[in-house]
Enzyme design. Structure first.
Site, PDB file in Angstrom:
ATOM      1  N   GLY A 157     -64.345-127.411 -58.134  1.00  0.00           N
ATOM      2  CA  GLY A 157     -65.410-127.671 -57.167  1.00  0.00           C
ATOM      3  C   GLY A 157     -66.738-127.782 -57.870  1.00  0.00           C
ATOM      4  N   SER A 158     -67.801-127.451 -57.148  1.00  0.00           N
ATOM      5  CA  SER A 158     -69.135-127.680 -57.689  1.00  0.00           C
ATOM      6  C   SER A 158     -69.515-126.600 -58.708  1.00  0.00           C
ATOM      7  CB  SER A 158     -70.151-127.707 -56.547  1.00  0.00           C
ATOM      8  OG  SER A 158     -70.060-126.497 -55.826  1.00  0.00           O
ATOM      9  N   LYS A 178     -56.187-122.149 -50.909  1.00  0.00           N
ATOM     10  CA  LYS A 178     -57.163-122.512 -49.873  1.00  0.00           C
ATOM     11  C   LYS A 178     -57.618-123.949 -50.086  1.00  0.00           C
ATOM     12  CE  LYS A 178     -61.803-122.114 -49.414  1.00  0.00           C
ATOM     13  NZ  LYS A 178     -61.962-123.328 -48.602  1.00  0.00           N
ATOM     14  N   GLN A 185     -71.800-135.396 -46.966  1.00  0.00           N
ATOM     15  CA  GLN A 185     -71.815-136.255 -48.148  1.00  0.00           C
ATOM     16  C   GLN A 185     -72.734-137.453 -47.919  1.00  0.00           C
ATOM     17  OE1 GLN A 185     -70.876-134.926 -51.078  1.00  0.00           O
ATOM     18  NE2 GLN A 185     -69.849-136.843 -51.558  1.00  0.00           N
ATOM     19  N   CYS A 209     -64.501-136.644 -59.935  1.00  0.00           N
ATOM     20  CA  CYS A 209     -65.316-135.835 -60.846  1.00  0.00           C
ATOM     21  C   CYS A 209     -65.538-136.608 -62.142  1.00  0.00           C
ATOM     22  CB  CYS A 209     -64.653-134.499 -61.112  1.00  0.00           C
ATOM     23  SG  CYS A 209     -62.962-134.665 -61.645  1.00  0.00           S
ATOM     24  N   GLU A 226     -75.590-134.485 -60.428  1.00  0.00           N
ATOM     25  CA  GLU A 226     -74.358-135.116 -59.930  1.00  0.00           C
ATOM     26  C   GLU A 226     -74.603-135.597 -58.494  1.00  0.00           C
ATOM     27  OE1 GLU A 226     -70.895-132.662 -58.932  1.00  0.00           O
ATOM     28  OE2 GLU A 226     -69.632-134.121 -59.958  1.00  0.00           O
ATOM     29  N   VAL A 228     -70.970-123.168 -57.189  1.00  0.00           N
ATOM     30  CA  VAL A 228     -69.971-122.237 -56.667  1.00  0.00           C
ATOM     31  C   VAL A 228     -69.162-121.650 -57.831  1.00  0.00           C
ATOM     32  CG1 VAL A 228     -67.901-122.016 -55.221  1.00  0.00           C
ATOM     33  CG2 VAL A 228     -69.835-123.366 -54.410  1.00  0.00           C
ATOM     34  N   GLY A 229     -68.841-122.479 -58.805  1.00  0.00           N
ATOM     35  CA  GLY A 229     -68.072-122.009 -59.962  1.00  0.00           C
ATOM     36  C   GLY A 229     -68.781-120.885 -60.707  1.00  0.00           C
ATOM     37  N   GLU A 286     -62.972-125.846 -62.976  1.00  0.00           N
ATOM     38  CA  GLU A 286     -63.140-127.286 -63.229  1.00  0.00           C
ATOM     39  C   GLU A 286     -64.279-127.753 -62.330  1.00  0.00           C
ATOM     40  OE1 GLU A 286     -61.633-128.253 -65.683  1.00  0.00           O
ATOM     41  OE2 GLU A 286     -59.750-127.153 -65.828  1.00  0.00           O
TER      42      GLU A 286
END
Ligand code: NAD
Length: 481
Positions: free
Chosen positions: A226-227, A173, A328, A282, A382, A230-231, A248
């Site tokens: 991703g962020s 995805k 963003q 990142c 971040e 969410v991780g 990651e």
């Protein structure tokens, strides 16, 4: 243009026909495509197709899989310029940055294919006479691969390649901001003749498609970039089924500049890693921690470089493109306001750019805050944009302590000529990737890539661990006595 999902060797629309639109961040009036707003059912079909394809793909053997994947790499090389143009129009990064991303994907893939062909278990002397003991590595099954928008081509490359070469099948995805880059990635495998179901592609939301890819019982491995928020949710969900995860996540990467550093080289490295891809790596440098003795001199050199950065449409002759989309833009401008309100000194930039043809795009000036205090949000969170926070430390010990005083642990650098300090830093910096006299973003595909603390979880990507994550060990004992 209406695009589709790729499921079981066919291009198909979302089952309920819904789509979402994507636009060029350099000019929001330019629509780059309409994409399936897929349902959980679409994702389920893709997972079932990958599950059905798994046994044959695992059985054909690594050499034949390597042939397919090497052909995909050859197609990719031939289409590099076309793919780079897609990345720039969709993500906003400059054409040179897009070319670099495609080149990096090629190198990651070549390395992982070679790793797959050389994949081996172990043979060890058994402690029982007349027994032969060995282990082999086996693919795990269906892998869910969920990627972000900042490296929409390279990240799928470094995840899908080790998964596929070691015999797994994949549902991929892309991030909703960059589905065209994801499709460009899948296209090269289709042209290479990959069998149906081995690599499925489904666009859509994290809460629908992503959720199915995390919770479906047929999925055996989840590789996510991703962020951090969410991780963490993915990890909680995967724990229920004991599914392996490779996460990651975000970063707040420091560059420490000591009093004996080559300040020109340090300023070059910090300016490059803070503003390349508009600060949306990142591994971007988001904090410069400068020893007081050289703070003024370093800041002067840094500001000189920042002021020379030419911002504009990434298709033109510029150094920095727009940030990737309106969300963003708002988020980063929000952080710039937070920095002002927190009392940091805005030493450069700080504004949205709307002149010289940039009025319809998501352009932000390269921004530097000085006099940043360690507990300020701009020093802790971040920002993921072209905003650098400069902090001052009294000495090495304080610089190291400040470098580690964040929840993240992805990348770091120190600039010094003192080998003893360099090694002390290498030992104590709390990250997965660190550097001496090099930018925080430097890496190579031959070595693992992953963060510690809130920046990552599980076996890291790339290098020799790339394949490790996608394989399980089976141990056998044979009594021949
Ligand atoms: P994001 O977390 O918003 O989205 C990443 C992907 O996850 C997207 O495909 C998204 O659709 C999907 N997703 C969202 N919610 C989901 C859910 N509930 N279940 C399953 N999937 C879901 O991140 P982003 O904004 O696309 O990317 C930026 C972030 O990625 C930054 O924090 C950056 O530091 C991080 N990043 C990390 C690395 C690394 O290697 N450590 C590399 C690149 C980017």
């Amino acid at each position: 243009m209406d695009y589709q999902n790729y499921i079981d060797g066919r291009w198909v629309a979302a089952s309920d026909g819904k789509t979402f639109e994507q636009r060029n961040p350099a000019n929001l009036e330019e629509v780059t495509g309409h994409w399936p707003k897929s349902t959980r059912e679409d994702a389920k079909q893709a997972i079932e197709s990958s599950h059905a394809a798994f046994a044959d793909w695992a059985a054909i053997g690594v050499c034949q899989r390597a042939e397919y994947l090497s052909k995909a790499v050859a197609v990719m090389k031939g289409r590099a310029e076309e793919i780079a143009a897609i990345l720039t129009a969709e993500n906003g990064k400059t054409l040179n940055e897009s070319r670099t991303e495609v080149g990096s994907a090629v190198r990651e893939m070549e390395f992982q294919i070679a790793q797959g062909v050389a994949m081996c278990g172990e043979t060890v002397p058994s402690s029982t006479p007349g027994v032969f003991a060995y282990s082999v590595r086996r693919p795990v099954g269906v892998a869910s691969i969920i990627s972000p928008w900042n490296f929409p081509f390279n990240v799928p490359g470094r995840k899908c390649t080790p998964a596929l070469i070691s015999g797994n099948t994949v549902v991929f995805k892309p991030a909703s901001l960059t589905p065209k880059a994801g499709k460009a990635f899948v296209d090269v495998f289709i042209e290479a003749g990959l069998p149906p179901g081995v690599l499925n592609f489904v666009s859509g939301g994290g809460g629908t498609v992503g959720e199915e890819m995390i919770t479906n019982p047929l999925v055996e491995a989840i590789s996510f970039t991703g962020s951090t928020g969410v991780g963490k949710g993915i990890q909680q969900s995967a724990a229920q089924k004991l599914v392996r995860t490779q996460l990651e996540l975000g970063g707040k990467n420091p560059a420490v500049i000591m009093e004996d550093a080559d300040l020109d080289k340090a300023a070059d490295a910090v300016a490059t890693a803070a503003y390349a891809c508009a600060g949306q790596w990142c591994t971007s440098t988001s904090r410069a921690i400068v020893v007081r003795e050289v703070a003024e001199a370093f800041n002067a050199k840094l500001l000189q470089r920042v002021q020379a950065i030419r911002v504009g449409d990434g298709r033109g002759d510029v150094d920095m493109g727009p940030v990737c989309g309106s969300h963003q833009l708002q988020s980063i401008m929000g952080y710039i306001n937070i920095g002002r309100e927190e009392g940091a000194t805005l030493a450069a930039g700080g504004n949205r750019l709307t002149t010289d043809g940039m009025d319809q795009g998501c352009f932000i000036e390269p921004t530097v805050f000085t006099d940043v205090q360690p507990e300020m949000r701009i020093a802790q969170e971040e920002i993921f944009g072209p905003v650098l926070s400069v902090l001052v430390a009294d000495d090495f010990d304080e610089a190291l302590e400040l470098a580690n005083r964040v929840e993240f642990g992805l990348s770091s650098s120190i600039f010094t000529k003192d080998i003893s300090r360099a090694f002390q830093f290498l030992e104590k910096t709390e990250v997965g990737l660190t550097h001496v006299n090099m930018m925080t973003a430097y890496r190579e595909p031959q070595l693992s890539f992953g963060g510690v603390k809130s920046s990552g979880h599980g076996i890291p990507e790339s290098g020799k661990t790339g394949i490790e994550f996608f394989t399980e060990h089976k141990v056998a004992f044979i009594n021949y006595a």
